[in-house]
Design a protein around this motif. Sequence first.
Motif, PDB file in Angstrom:
ATOM      1  N   CYS A   1       3.723  -8.342  15.742  1.00 45.42           N
ATOM      2  CA  CYS A   1       4.754  -7.895  16.676  1.00 45.42           C
ATOM      3  C   CYS A   1       5.570  -6.723  16.112  1.00 45.42           C
ATOM      4  O   CYS A   1       5.715  -5.701  16.755  1.00 45.42           O
ATOM      5  CB  CYS A   1       5.693  -9.042  17.011  1.00 45.42           C
ATOM      6  SG  CYS A   1       4.920 -10.285  18.057  1.00 45.42           S
TER       7      CYS A   1
ATOM      8  N   LEU B   1       7.801  -1.924  18.747  1.00 45.34           N
ATOM      9  CA  LEU B   1       7.010  -1.283  19.800  1.00 45.34           C
ATOM     10  C   LEU B   1       7.916  -0.946  20.986  1.00 45.34           C
ATOM     11  O   LEU B   1       8.394  -1.835  21.676  1.00 45.34           O
ATOM     12  CB  LEU B   1       5.877  -2.217  20.247  1.00 45.34           C
ATOM     13  CG  LEU B   1       4.955  -1.714  21.358  1.00 45.34           C
ATOM     14  CD1 LEU B   1       4.257  -0.424  20.949  1.00 45.34           C
ATOM     15  CD2 LEU B   1       3.927  -2.777  21.707  1.00 45.34           C
ATOM     16  N   LYS B   2       8.171   0.332  21.151  1.00 45.33           N
ATOM     17  CA  LYS B   2       8.971   0.829  22.287  1.00 45.33           C
ATOM     18  C   LYS B   2      10.204  -0.049  22.513  1.00 45.33           C
ATOM     19  O   LYS B   2      10.882  -0.386  21.561  1.00 45.33           O
ATOM     20  CB  LYS B   2       8.081   0.869  23.527  1.00 45.33           C
ATOM     21  CG  LYS B   2       6.934   1.844  23.391  1.00 45.33           C
ATOM     22  CD  LYS B   2       7.403   3.229  23.747  1.00 45.33           C
ATOM     23  CE  LYS B   2       6.323   4.252  23.542  1.00 45.33           C
ATOM     24  NZ  LYS B   2       6.518   5.431  24.363  1.00 45.33           N
ATOM     25  N   SER B   3      10.495  -0.399  23.798  1.00 51.82           N
ATOM     26  CA  SER B   3      11.650  -1.261  24.063  1.00 51.82           C
ATOM     27  C   SER B   3      11.255  -2.725  24.106  1.00 51.82           C
ATOM     28  O   SER B   3      12.033  -3.580  24.508  1.00 51.82           O
ATOM     29  CB  SER B   3      12.299  -0.897  25.393  1.00 51.82           C
ATOM     30  OG  SER B   3      12.550   0.470  25.449  1.00 51.82           O
ATOM     31  N   LEU B   4      10.026  -3.008  23.724  1.00 51.05           N
ATOM     32  CA  LEU B   4       9.526  -4.380  23.800  1.00 51.05           C
ATOM     33  C   LEU B   4       9.895  -5.155  22.537  1.00 51.05           C
ATOM     34  O   LEU B   4      10.358  -6.289  22.602  1.00 51.05           O
ATOM     35  CB  LEU B   4       8.005  -4.328  23.960  1.00 51.05           C
ATOM     36  CG  LEU B   4       7.291  -5.625  24.302  1.00 51.05           C
ATOM     37  CD1 LEU B   4       7.741  -6.152  25.647  1.00 51.05           C
ATOM     38  CD2 LEU B   4       5.779  -5.400  24.308  1.00 51.05           C
TER      39      LEU B   4
ATOM     40  N   ASP C   1      15.435  -7.110  24.987  1.00 49.62           N
ATOM     41  CA  ASP C   1      15.610  -8.415  25.613  1.00 49.62           C
ATOM     42  C   ASP C   1      14.255  -9.055  25.886  1.00 49.62           C
ATOM     43  O   ASP C   1      13.774  -9.091  27.005  1.00 49.62           O
ATOM     44  CB  ASP C   1      16.423  -8.273  26.908  1.00 49.62           C
ATOM     45  CG  ASP C   1      16.824  -9.632  27.456  1.00 49.62           C
ATOM     46  OD1 ASP C   1      16.573 -10.641  26.782  1.00 49.62           O
ATOM     47  OD2 ASP C   1      17.379  -9.673  28.571  1.00 49.62           O
ATOM     48  N   THR C   2      13.616  -9.504  24.827  1.00 49.09           N
ATOM     49  CA  THR C   2      12.350 -10.228  24.934  1.00 49.09           C
ATOM     50  C   THR C   2      12.504 -11.415  24.018  1.00 49.09           C
ATOM     51  O   THR C   2      13.095 -11.294  22.956  1.00 49.09           O
ATOM     52  CB  THR C   2      11.180  -9.367  24.419  1.00 49.09           C
ATOM     53  OG1 THR C   2      11.224  -8.095  25.037  1.00 49.09           O
ATOM     54  CG2 THR C   2       9.844 -10.021  24.712  1.00 49.09           C
TER      55      THR C   2
END
Lengths: 145, 210
Positions: A50, A58-61, A98-99
């Motif tokens: 991750c 990874l980006k906004s993830l 927000d994950t």
Amino acid sequence: MKSNSLLSDSKVKFIISAVAIIILVFQLSNCSYQPFSQGETLYEYHCANCHMPDGTGLKSLIPPLANSDWLKEHQEELPCLIRKGIKGPLTVNGKVYDTEMAGIEYLNDVQINNVINYINNAWGNEYGDSNVKVVRKALESCNSQ
Amino acid sequence: MQRLISGIVFILLLIIGILFVIPSGESDNGKLPIFGFKDVDNKGDTIYHKIPDFSFIDQDSNIITNETFAGKAYITDFFFIHCPSICPKVKAQMMRIYDEFENNDQLLMISHSIDTRNDTVPALKAYANKLDVNTEKWRFVTGEHDLIYEMADDYFITALVDEDAPGGFDHSGTLILVDKNRHVRASANGTDPKSVDEFLVKIEKLLNEE
């Protein structure tokens, strides 16, 4: 031992201690080259999928760990974060993520400590050293949950 | 002694045999190979494995079919949002492909969710937003459970529901390149940046060929 034996007592002792010293020296030199090698292995196995091998996310993830102000400022929360995961928005270097991150429950206290030491000191991070005592104390607040 | 010699001859023959059976990475005319079994129809033409008709729904509730990809090549993979294992790593590699071909309208991308229960249209939308990509180029689709798993077979990709696998699904991180004639032309291991290096070259090659 008989006197005509090929190896006298003292020779055996000498060989054994020589081997022990060589092994010890190798161990020590290993340590000084790779400060948190167990933490690194654990990181690669449990986190890198991750957070990426170079800690960039990874980006906004997925938020980065390399150069993360959140990581720097929430040191006491790390043990519980790793064991129980984290949910809800958080801000890393001014960017909102927000994950949900699931907890990694099967890492023991020592392994958690090793991972923290690794991420605190990898990729140019200088967020200090952790120890198992501190980790155990921090885990008290979430172990019962 | 005789046994030894015949043993060596046997092994040599075996190696030569294997070399003949394994297809080389490229077919004779320098083009990318076409994956899958071949058949010959009654007119004597070769029939290659072809991606069948499909219909899925994307992150904006658009219906996505083969028509969406008409006349274009595309990259595809299978994933799920709450994936504790390889998915983000594979997505990072998909992102490399996206960045490289973002402005080339001959190539599209489609990621299939295999978690049809949790990865709803709004969930896929949120996911696409977090990856910050142009969804006209790279779509995230869901659909009928069985159809998605059948499609994985057609792309030669493993995807299984497996309680024991991390996150409840067993799947490979394979990336697939499909040409405008619905033939599978190349694949890559999406967890391995080196494999994707080669894949990028193959994509370029296919786009030049078409």
